[in-house]
Design an enzyme around this catalytic site. Sequence first.
Site, short mmCIF file in Angstrom:
data_model
loop_
_atom_site.label_atom_id
_atom_site.label_comp_id
_atom_site.label_asym_id
_atom_site.label_seq_id
_atom_site.Cartn_x
_atom_site.Cartn_y
_atom_site.Cartn_z
N ASP A 137 0.93 -1.19 -0.07
CA ASP A 137 -0.05 0.03 -0.10
C ASP A 137 0.85 1.36 -0.14
OD1 ASP A 137 -1.87 -1.95 0.25
OD2 ASP A 137 -2.97 -1.10 1.91
N LYS B 25 -6.79 -5.02 -3.38
CA LYS B 25 -7.53 -5.51 -2.18
C LYS B 25 -8.53 -4.49 -1.82
CE LYS B 25 -4.09 -4.31 0.96
NZ LYS B 25 -4.89 -3.23 1.88
N CYS C 54 -2.16 -2.79 7.35
CA CYS C 54 -1.91 -3.81 6.37
C CYS C 54 -0.72 -4.49 6.32
CB CYS C 54 -2.20 -2.93 4.95
SG CYS C 54 -4.09 -2.41 4.74
C1 VGL Z 1 -4.71 0.61 5.36
C2 VGL Z 1 -6.64 1.28 7.21
C3 VGL Z 1 -7.39 1.11 6.01
C4 VGL Z 1 -3.40 0.37 5.43
C5 VGL Z 1 -5.85 0.42 4.58
O1 VGL Z 1 -2.89 0.30 4.22
O2 VGL Z 1 -2.65 0.10 6.47
N1 VGL Z 1 -5.10 0.98 6.74
N2 VGL Z 1 -7.22 0.83 4.75
#
Ligand code: VGL
Length: 205
Positions: free
Chosen positions: A10, A112, A157
């Site tokens: 991410d 995702k 994540c």
């Molecule tokens: C994430 C919260 C919501 C992350 C993704 O990438 O850690 N955290 N969506």
Amino acid sequence: MTNHALILVDLQNDFLPGGALAACGGDEVIGPTNAAIARAVEEGSLIVATQDWHPPMHGSFAANHEDKQPGDVVELHGIQQVLWPVHCVQYTGGALFAPGLHTRPIHRVVRKGTDPALDSYSGFFDNGHQRSTELEFYLRSHEIGRITVLGLATDYCVKFTALDGRELDFEVELLLPACRAVNLKPGDEAAAIDEMRAAGVVVRE
Ligand code: VGL
Ligand code: ZN
């Protein structure tokens, strides 16, 4: 002999300072990440990036629940769900990979969080472990036995990707200098690192 994969979690605009769901110092991971990518290329490792990729009506967004604020917790189809600001909406700038990230060597992008009814912190499974992404199959088809995980955010994540990796019996290494946390509560980052260590994740400082 098993092969090695680098998993970039991410590394997207919305998790960088100025983004909708910033990890403090998130931009500082890009340098160490590019260095890790260069090493992976040299060593012939597989390089995979996950991408949080939500539809606008996603159930993890506080804005999609009446009278709820980011940080509140609701039950979403029987699972405890932290509510977040609107972030990483499909095809928007916030969902794009971070500027400066060397994306060209990435072999595969795993998206995702696309189901509006389920959130997915881990690159492997949704939060209820109901469905898997293609990540495990992709790694197995390349005979990967060892993964190095880095990215954003350490306490969400990155953590769940590393823990699922252990559960699936991969050797898992965490590259800490290339990770930053959201820290909804102070101490979340340290707790996440402890949890990963306890699960057998090798933490590289
Ligand atoms: C994430 C919260 C919501 C992350 C993704 O990438 O850690 N955290 N969506
Ligand atoms: Zn998300």
